[in-house]
Design an enzyme around this catalytic site. Structure first.
Site, PDB file in Angstrom:
ATOM      1  N   GLY A  66     -37.056  -2.881   5.800  1.00 23.10           N
ATOM      2  CA  GLY A  66     -37.594  -1.688   5.171  1.00 23.10           C
ATOM      3  C   GLY A  66     -37.274  -0.471   6.018  1.00 23.10           C
ATOM      4  O   GLY A  66     -37.030  -0.591   7.226  1.00 23.10           O
ATOM      5  N   GLN A 101     -38.250   8.121   9.242  1.00 16.04           N
ATOM      6  CA  GLN A 101     -37.592   7.419  10.355  1.00 16.04           C
ATOM      7  C   GLN A 101     -36.166   7.907  10.583  1.00 16.04           C
ATOM      8  O   GLN A 101     -35.593   7.669  11.642  1.00 16.04           O
ATOM      9  CB  GLN A 101     -37.561   5.903  10.089  1.00 16.04           C
ATOM     10  CG  GLN A 101     -38.925   5.251  10.158  1.00 16.04           C
ATOM     11  CD  GLN A 101     -38.823   3.759   9.888  1.00 16.04           C
ATOM     12  OE1 GLN A 101     -38.788   3.340   8.740  1.00 16.04           O
ATOM     13  NE2 GLN A 101     -38.756   2.967  10.935  1.00 16.04           N
ATOM     14  N   CYS A 159     -40.912  -2.905  13.695  1.00 15.28           N
ATOM     15  CA  CYS A 159     -40.518  -1.617  13.127  1.00 15.28           C
ATOM     16  C   CYS A 159     -39.226  -1.160  13.783  1.00 15.28           C
ATOM     17  O   CYS A 159     -39.099  -1.262  15.000  1.00 15.28           O
ATOM     18  CB  CYS A 159     -41.622  -0.589  13.370  1.00 15.28           C
ATOM     19  SG  CYS A 159     -41.254   1.032  12.692  1.00 15.28           S
ATOM     20  N   LEU A 160     -38.288  -0.658  12.969  1.00 13.64           N
ATOM     21  CA  LEU A 160     -37.027  -0.184  13.540  1.00 13.64           C
ATOM     22  C   LEU A 160     -37.246   1.003  14.472  1.00 13.64           C
ATOM     23  O   LEU A 160     -36.407   1.287  15.314  1.00 13.64           O
ATOM     24  CB  LEU A 160     -36.049   0.185  12.418  1.00 13.64           C
ATOM     25  CG  LEU A 160     -35.585  -0.999  11.552  1.00 13.64           C
ATOM     26  CD1 LEU A 160     -34.753  -0.510  10.386  1.00 13.64           C
ATOM     27  CD2 LEU A 160     -34.801  -2.004  12.384  1.00 13.64           C
ATOM     28  N   HIS A 219     -46.319  -1.032   4.998  1.00 11.94           N
ATOM     29  CA  HIS A 219     -45.816  -0.563   6.296  1.00 11.94           C
ATOM     30  C   HIS A 219     -44.971   0.704   6.105  1.00 11.94           C
ATOM     31  O   HIS A 219     -45.154   1.697   6.815  1.00 11.94           O
ATOM     32  CB  HIS A 219     -44.998  -1.688   6.946  1.00 11.94           C
ATOM     33  CG  HIS A 219     -44.290  -1.312   8.205  1.00 11.94           C
ATOM     34  ND1 HIS A 219     -44.561  -1.891   9.425  1.00 11.94           N
ATOM     35  CD2 HIS A 219     -43.297  -0.407   8.448  1.00 11.94           C
ATOM     36  CE1 HIS A 219     -43.776  -1.352  10.353  1.00 11.94           C
ATOM     37  NE2 HIS A 219     -42.994  -0.455   9.784  1.00 11.94           N
ATOM     38  N   GLU A 220     -44.052   0.668   5.127  1.00 16.02           N
ATOM     39  CA  GLU A 220     -43.178   1.831   4.901  1.00 16.02           C
ATOM     40  C   GLU A 220     -43.969   3.023   4.386  1.00 16.02           C
ATOM     41  O   GLU A 220     -43.704   4.164   4.760  1.00 16.02           O
ATOM     42  CB  GLU A 220     -42.062   1.485   3.913  1.00 16.02           C
ATOM     43  CG  GLU A 220     -41.135   0.375   4.343  1.00 16.02           C
ATOM     44  CD  GLU A 220     -40.651   0.497   5.767  1.00 16.02           C
ATOM     45  OE1 GLU A 220     -40.491   1.635   6.252  1.00 16.02           O
ATOM     46  OE2 GLU A 220     -40.459  -0.536   6.417  1.00 16.02           O
ATOM     47  N   HIS A 251     -45.480   5.121   7.042  1.00 19.69           N
ATOM     48  CA  HIS A 251     -44.561   6.070   7.686  1.00 19.69           C
ATOM     49  C   HIS A 251     -44.598   7.435   6.985  1.00 19.69           C
ATOM     50  O   HIS A 251     -44.377   8.465   7.613  1.00 19.69           O
ATOM     51  CB  HIS A 251     -43.122   5.550   7.633  1.00 19.69           C
ATOM     52  CG  HIS A 251     -42.786   4.534   8.695  1.00 19.69           C
ATOM     53  ND1 HIS A 251     -42.801   4.831  10.040  1.00 19.69           N
ATOM     54  CD2 HIS A 251     -42.395   3.242   8.605  1.00 19.69           C
ATOM     55  CE1 HIS A 251     -42.433   3.746  10.728  1.00 19.69           C
ATOM     56  NE2 HIS A 251     -42.191   2.768   9.884  1.00 19.69           N
TER      57      HIS A 251
END
Ligand code: NI
Length: 180
Positions: free
Chosen positions: A46, A51, A94-95, A136-137, A140
Site C-alpha cells: 500500500g 508518502q 510501512c514504507l 493504514h493508508e 497517512h
C-alpha cells in the site's frame, strides 16, 4: 510511468492532513498509476500520496500475496462508512518506516466508499489484510503513522532508530516484505 521518492520518517510532511480530491482527472489517474508502480517497486502492499509528498487524499493498495495475480486498487477520498466492533491484531510495517514492524489493533471488517481511477464512486467491503492496508493508508491521509497506535515508548525507540539511520546513510537496502 515514473518511480517516485518515498519520504522516510521522521519527517513533518508525513504529519499533515491531506486535502480532498475534487475530481479524478487524467493527471490524478497518472499519479495513481505512478504510486502503484512505486509501491510494487519498493516493494509494498500500500502507498498513500503524502508518502510521496503529495498532500491529496489518494491511496493505492494491493493485498495479493506472493504468487497470486496482482489485485491493485486506486482510491481517491476513501471514507470508512462502517467498521466492525470486532478488532484484530496484525503486524504492520510501512514504507516510510523501513524495517520496523509492530502489531496494531484495528477493526477487523470495514465498508469503504471511494472514487476510483475513472472518477466513479465505489463501495467495497474489506476484511483481513485488505482491511488492514486500507486503514493504514487512510491514516497517512490524516498525518497518522502506524507507530501512533502503539505505546509511546516503542514509538520513540523506532523514531530514534530511524533518525539515526537517516544521519548515517541513505543507501540502506530495504527488506519490506509487507510494508505499506
Ligand atoms: Ni505506511
Amino acid at each position: 510511468m515514473a518511480l517516485l521518492d518515498i519520504i522516510v520518517a521522521p519527517d513533518p510532511r508525513l504529519k499533515r492532513k491531506a486535502s480532498t480530491v475534487e475530481r479524478v482527472d487524467a493527471a490524478t489517474a497518472k499519479l495513481m498509476a505512478d504510486m502503484l508502480e512505486t509501491m510494487y517497486d519498493a516493494p509494498g502492499v500500500g502507498l498513500a500520496a503524502p508518502q510521496i509528498g503529495v498532500l491529496k487524499r489518494i491511496i493505492v493498495v494491493d493485498p495479493a500475496r506472493d504468487d497470486a495475480p496482482p489485485a491493485p486498487m486506486m482510491m481517491a477520498n476513501p471514507e470508512i462508512i462502517w467498521s466492525s466492533e470486532e478488532t484484530k491484531l496484525h503486524e504492520e510495517g510501512c514504507l516510510s518506516l523501513p524495517d520496523e514492524y509492530e502489531p496494531v489493533t484495528r477493526p477487523d471488517r470495514i465498508k469503504v466508499r471511494y472514487v476510483d481511477e475513472h472518477n466513479e464512486i465505489r463501495t467495497i467491503d474489506a476484511d483481513g489484510l485488505l482491511a488492514v492496508i486500507i486503514q493504514h493508508e487512510m491514516d497517512h491521509l490524516d498525518g497518522v503513522l502506524f507507530v501512533d497506535h502503539i505505546s509511546g515508548l516503542k514509538r520513540n525507540m523506532i523514531l530514534r532508530r530511524l533518525t539515526k539511520q537517516k544521519k548515517m546513510s541513505t543507501s540502506g537496502k530495504r527488506h519490506a516484505v509487507e510494508s505499506a
